[in-house]
Structure formats: structure tokens, C-alpha cells
Design a protein around this motif. Structure first.
Motif, PDB file in Angstrom:
ATOM      1  N   TYR A  33      51.178  38.601  33.888  1.00 22.47           N
ATOM      2  CA  TYR A  33      51.314  37.336  33.160  1.00 22.47           C
ATOM      3  C   TYR A  33      50.431  36.064  33.929  1.00 22.47           C
ATOM      4  N   ASP A  34      50.237  35.206  32.912  1.00 17.00           N
ATOM      5  CA  ASP A  34      49.512  33.890  33.509  1.00 17.00           C
ATOM      6  C   ASP A  34      49.649  32.895  32.349  1.00 17.00           C
ATOM      7  N   LYS A  35      49.262  31.615  32.343  1.00 14.67           N
ATOM      8  CA  LYS A  35      49.498  30.698  31.320  1.00 14.67           C
ATOM      9  C   LYS A  35      48.759  30.831  30.054  1.00 14.67           C
ATOM     10  N   ARG A  36      47.737  32.129  29.932  1.00 19.15           N
ATOM     11  CA  ARG A  36      47.197  32.211  28.803  1.00 19.15           C
ATOM     12  C   ARG A  36      47.706  33.636  27.995  1.00 19.15           C
ATOM     13  N   GLY A  37      48.429  34.049  28.524  1.00 23.99           N
ATOM     14  CA  GLY A  37      49.321  35.261  28.342  1.00 23.99           C
ATOM     15  C   GLY A  37      49.461  36.418  28.972  1.00 23.99           C
ATOM     16  N   CYS A  38      49.185  37.776  28.553  1.00 27.77           N
ATOM     17  CA  CYS A  38      49.268  38.964  29.435  1.00 27.77           C
ATOM     18  C   CYS A  38      48.277  39.584  29.419  1.00 27.77           C
ATOM     19  N   THR A  39      47.971  40.358  30.700  1.00 25.07           N
ATOM     20  CA  THR A  39      46.878  41.350  30.845  1.00 25.07           C
ATOM     21  C   THR A  39      47.650  42.798  31.269  1.00 25.07           C
ATOM     22  N   PHE A  40      47.476  43.738  30.575  1.00 22.84           N
ATOM     23  CA  PHE A  40      47.989  45.283  31.085  1.00 22.84           C
ATOM     24  C   PHE A  40      46.947  46.216  31.061  1.00 22.84           C
ATOM     25  N   ILE A  76      43.878  45.359  28.776  1.00 20.41           N
ATOM     26  CA  ILE A  76      44.065  44.971  27.321  1.00 20.41           C
ATOM     27  C   ILE A  76      44.688  43.300  27.799  1.00 20.41           C
ATOM     28  N   THR A  77      43.888  42.334  27.221  1.00 18.28           N
ATOM     29  CA  THR A  77      44.348  40.890  27.358  1.00 18.28           C
ATOM     30  C   THR A  77      44.996  40.626  26.291  1.00 18.28           C
ATOM     31  N   ILE A  78      46.349  39.947  26.002  1.00 14.85           N
ATOM     32  CA  ILE A  78      46.796  39.458  24.524  1.00 14.85           C
ATOM     33  C   ILE A  78      47.157  38.064  25.023  1.00 14.85           C
ATOM     34  N   GLN A  79      46.775  37.185  24.132  1.00 16.87           N
ATOM     35  CA  GLN A  79      47.108  35.572  24.331  1.00 16.87           C
ATOM     36  C   GLN A  79      48.298  35.559  23.703  1.00 16.87           C
ATOM     37  N   ASP A  80      49.308  35.758  24.614  1.00 19.45           N
ATOM     38  CA  ASP A  80      50.766  35.802  24.056  1.00 19.45           C
ATOM     39  C   ASP A  80      51.289  34.630  24.464  1.00 19.45           C
ATOM     40  N   LEU A  81      51.163  33.420  23.547  1.00 17.36           N
ATOM     41  CA  LEU A  81      51.604  32.070  24.013  1.00 17.36           C
ATOM     42  C   LEU A  81      53.112  31.951  23.922  1.00 17.36           C
ATOM     43  N   VAL A  95      55.673  39.388  24.800  1.00 18.76           N
ATOM     44  CA  VAL A  95      55.773  40.817  25.703  1.00 18.76           C
ATOM     45  C   VAL A  95      56.457  40.587  26.934  1.00 18.76           C
ATOM     46  N   GLN A  96      56.529  39.493  27.658  1.00 23.68           N
ATOM     47  CA  GLN A  96      57.322  39.035  28.745  1.00 23.68           C
ATOM     48  C   GLN A  96      58.990  38.977  28.394  1.00 23.68           C
ATOM     49  N   ALA A  97      59.167  38.488  27.111  1.00 23.19           N
ATOM     50  CA  ALA A  97      60.690  38.756  26.745  1.00 23.19           C
ATOM     51  C   ALA A  97      61.091  40.201  26.563  1.00 23.19           C
TER      52      ALA A  97
END
Length: 170
Positions: free
Chosen positions: A132-139, A79-84, A88-90
Motif C-alpha cells: 500500500y502507498d498513498k496512491r492505492g495498492c499494488t499486488f 496489478i495496481t489499483i488506485q484505491d483512494l 482493499v486494505q479494509a
């Protein structure tokens, strides 16, 4: 999958869309997140969970790569979320390092003409790893392990001496 949902997928009437909502939660999170994969006007959608609770889902661009086969027990979904905003990281940083409780991910599908109950789901998953990357997160997420304890009876030479002839010696 309910018969009504199956019928909707096969004979989808014009103007009715399938809306997918991801629920992310953990006891250490500040709140439970309801993320809508499909865009709707204003980016917010009032939905009713199977418990009768009404919540607001927020549109966040995301992608679900379903497990390749539903016939085996190893169902890993990506699942990839564009978490700008790095939500999720916080929230993940709130989870203690020694906490072995997994982040819960539930997926529900709704008919756009009936938001009063899920048409399918919830599919309950546990998050196993997050990148995590610059586009968001993938899990990656998979169903909870239902068989964590050993079952059956152990056959040892101490308990069953007649097995001694079948054991290999080095």
C-alpha cells in the motif's frame, strides 16, 4: 481465447472497446468487488458473468502488468489499483492472520458492444502479496498452484539397495 475474441482483437471494428473487469473476493470479505479498468459513463457497468449472474462493475483506475511470458509456469502479474478509499486494505484486515486462503483475483474481458458474456476469461489468480502507498495498492497475483502434492515414486536406498553405489558420502 475464443475465436470471436481473437477476431475482435485483430479486426476491431470502430467504436468497440475492450473492457477489463477485475473481481476481488475472499470468504472473509464483506462483499465481492468487481472493478472496471476502463472508464465508462457514470463509472458503473452492468455485466453478465459466465455463470449467468448479472453484477455491477465500478470504475476504479487500475493497471495490469501481465506476466512477461505465457510459455512458462511462473506467471506473476502485477496489478495496481488506485484505491483512494482504502477498500482493499479494509477488506484485507478482515482476513484472520492464520487464514491460509488466498484472496482471489479473476480477470475478465468484455466487448463494449456485448456485455452478456465474457469475451475472454475468467483468468483465475491468487493474490500473493499486497503493498500500500498513498496512491492505492499494488499486488502480485499468479495462477493457483496446481501441483501441491508430490507425485511419482521416491527412490531411496532403503527401498532400492542397489542405489547405494550411486549415492555420495561425505
Amino acid at each position: 481465447m475464443t475465436p470471436e475474441f481473437r477476431d475482435m482483437l485483430i479486426n476491431r471494428p470502430r467504436g468497440i472497446a475492450l473492457l477489463e473487469v477485475l473481481e476481488l473476493s475472499h470468504p472473509s470479505f464483506s462483499q465481492t468487488y468487481y472493478l472496471l479498468r476502463n472508464y465508462v459513463r457514470d463509472g458503473l457497468l452492468q455485466i453478465t458473468l459466465e455463470t449467468g449472474q448479472t453484477v455491477t462493475a465500478q470504475y476504479v483506475p487500475s493497471k495490469i502488468q501481465w506476466a512477461s511470458s505465457k510459455t512458462n509456469m511462473d506467471q506473476v502479474h502485477n496489478i495496481t489499483i488506485q484505491d483512494l478509499n482504502d477498500i482493499v486494505q479494509a477488506e484485507e484486515s478482515r482476513v484472520a492472520l492464520d487464514d491460509d486462503t488466498s484472496i482471489s483475483c479473476k480477470i475478465r474481458s468484455y466487448r463494449s458492444d456485448d456485455l452478456t458474456q465474457p469475451a475472454d476469461g475468467p483468468i483465475e489468480l491468487e493474490v500473493s502479496s499486497i503493498d500500500y502507498d498513498k496512491r492505492g495498492c499494488t499486488f502480485t497475483a499468479s495462477p493457483p498452484n496446481a501441483n501441491e502434492t508430490g507425485t511419482g515414486e521416491r527412490y531411496t536406498v532403503e527401498r532400492f539397495p542397489m542405489l547405494r553405489g550411486f549415492t555420495q558420502t561425505s
